[in-house]
Each structure stands twice: as structure tokens, then as C-alpha cells.
Design a protein around this motif. Structure first.
Motif, mmCIF file in Angstrom:
data_model
loop_
_atom_site.group_PDB
_atom_site.id
_atom_site.type_symbol
_atom_site.label_atom_id
_atom_site.label_comp_id
_atom_site.label_asym_id
_atom_site.label_seq_id
_atom_site.Cartn_x
_atom_site.Cartn_y
_atom_site.Cartn_z
ATOM 1 N N LEU A 106 0.982 -1.175 0.002
ATOM 2 C CA LEU A 106 -0.458 0.139 -0.402
ATOM 3 C C LEU A 106 1.173 0.704 0.310
ATOM 4 O O LEU A 106 0.514 2.301 -0.218
ATOM 5 C CB LEU A 106 -0.595 0.158 1.375
ATOM 6 C CG LEU A 106 -2.127 -0.479 0.706
ATOM 7 C CD1 LEU A 106 -2.696 -1.298 2.702
ATOM 8 C CD2 LEU A 106 -2.664 -1.370 0.132
ATOM 9 N N ARG B 180 0.598 0.684 -6.994
ATOM 10 C CA ARG B 180 0.183 -0.506 -6.605
ATOM 11 C C ARG B 180 -1.465 -0.092 -6.102
ATOM 12 O O ARG B 180 -2.400 -1.422 -6.060
ATOM 13 C CB ARG B 180 1.119 -1.565 -5.429
ATOM 14 C CG ARG B 180 2.433 -1.536 -5.795
ATOM 15 C CD ARG B 180 3.609 -2.052 -5.056
ATOM 16 N NE ARG B 180 4.327 -1.450 -3.970
ATOM 17 C CZ ARG B 180 5.251 -1.145 -3.930
ATOM 18 N NH1 ARG B 180 6.287 -1.097 -5.367
ATOM 19 N NH2 ARG B 180 6.024 -0.226 -2.790
ATOM 20 N N CYS B 181 -1.288 0.740 -4.985
ATOM 21 C CA CYS B 181 -2.785 0.590 -4.774
ATOM 22 C C CYS B 181 -3.754 0.390 -5.760
ATOM 23 O O CYS B 181 -4.792 0.142 -6.119
ATOM 24 C CB CYS B 181 -2.453 1.658 -3.670
ATOM 25 S SG CYS B 181 -2.182 2.076 -2.120
ATOM 26 N N ARG B 182 -3.470 1.378 -6.842
ATOM 27 C CA ARG B 182 -4.632 1.224 -7.915
ATOM 28 C C ARG B 182 -4.677 0.091 -8.361
ATOM 29 O O ARG B 182 -5.972 -0.406 -8.438
ATOM 30 C CB ARG B 182 -3.871 2.885 -9.137
ATOM 31 C CG ARG B 182 -3.927 3.924 -9.198
ATOM 32 C CD ARG B 182 -3.290 4.684 -9.671
ATOM 33 N NE ARG B 182 -4.508 4.850 -10.776
ATOM 34 C CZ ARG B 182 -3.712 4.900 -11.960
ATOM 35 N NH1 ARG B 182 -2.141 5.311 -12.024
ATOM 36 N NH2 ARG B 182 -4.017 4.792 -12.957
ATOM 37 N N LEU C 254 -9.070 -4.056 2.209
ATOM 38 C CA LEU C 254 -9.394 -2.870 1.062
ATOM 39 C C LEU C 254 -10.344 -1.868 1.087
ATOM 40 O O LEU C 254 -10.569 -0.299 1.332
ATOM 41 C CB LEU C 254 -8.653 -3.220 -0.500
ATOM 42 C CG LEU C 254 -7.031 -3.528 -0.978
ATOM 43 C CD1 LEU C 254 -7.702 -4.030 -2.152
ATOM 44 C CD2 LEU C 254 -6.529 -2.899 -0.555
ATOM 45 N N ARG D 170 -10.462 1.979 3.246
ATOM 46 C CA ARG D 170 -10.696 2.987 2.271
ATOM 47 C C ARG D 170 -11.541 3.392 2.983
ATOM 48 O O ARG D 170 -11.502 4.612 3.264
ATOM 49 C CB ARG D 170 -10.449 2.416 1.063
ATOM 50 C CG ARG D 170 -11.066 3.442 0.094
ATOM 51 C CD ARG D 170 -11.468 3.260 -1.386
ATOM 52 N NE ARG D 170 -13.009 2.171 -1.535
ATOM 53 C CZ ARG D 170 -13.608 2.471 -1.642
ATOM 54 N NH1 ARG D 170 -14.090 3.333 -1.286
ATOM 55 N NH2 ARG D 170 -14.943 1.467 -1.219
#
Length: 111
Positions: A18, A23-25, A86, A90
């Protein structure tokens, strides 16, 4: 003690993944559906080489797996619970200051 070390390792790997916006996308895209590298690169607007490096990191972290599909390879989250994690992460962030990474960045030098 072994359990704590295993828990810490898992959280460290998740944190490493993260720590990079690309990488998050990728993880968020794979949360929605498995995908092929070429499609991911196009969707994210990055080169295939760059995507490949990030996918390798996510594989090394144990967060994504490859699934052979004929002559192609599809990527997906290693465990469906990662998608839920996730989403939880978020939505857990309720207040983010736009001028720094975290509220304690200046005083604690953490970010």
C-alpha cells in the motif's frame, strides 16, 4: 511469539504494497475483477514494464496470484478477503489533510 511474528510479517507485507499509489490502484482494480497485465496497464495508463515490476512486488507480498489462462496469465487477489480489507481501510479514513501524508508527519517525522 510465532503468531505475533507471523501477524507482523503479514501487516508489513500489506503495508509495503500500500506504500505505492500505483500498487494501490492495481489492488483496487483487482478488487473489482481479475485482469490481464496488458489490460491493467492500459486501464492505469502506465507502461507494461512498470506494471510488471509492481505486479512482481504484489506477488512477493503474497497479495496477488497468477492464474494461467491458455497462453495468457491473469492476475487476481490472492484471497477475496483482501478486497474487503481494502474497502475497510479505504472507508476507515474519515479525515485526511491534503497538505501532508498523516496528521503527525511534522511532529513525529513518520511520513
Amino acid at each position: 511469539m510465532l503468531s505475533l511474528a507471523t501477524d507482523l510479517d503479514a501487516l508489513t507485507r500489506f503495508g509495503r504494497a500500500l506504500a505505492d499509489p500505483i500498487r494501490c490502484r492495481i489492488l483496487l482494480a483487482l478488487r473489482d475483477a481479475p485482469a490481464y497485465p496488458a489490460d491493467l496497464a492500459d486501464a492505469l495508463g502506465i507502461s507494461r514494464t512498470r506494471l510488471s515490476n509492481h505486479l512482481a512486488c504484489l506477488r512477493d507480498c503474497g497479495l496477488v496470484v497468477t492464474v494461467p489462462d491458455g497462453r495468457r496469465t491473469r492476475y487476481e487477489l490472492a484471497d477475496e478477503r483482501l478486497g474487503h480489507a481494502l474497502d475497510d481501510l479505504r472507508t476507515a479514513v474519515v479525515a485526511v489533510e491534503t497538505d501532508r501524508t498523516c496528521p503527525d508527519a511534522e511532529t513525529k517525522g513518520c511520513c
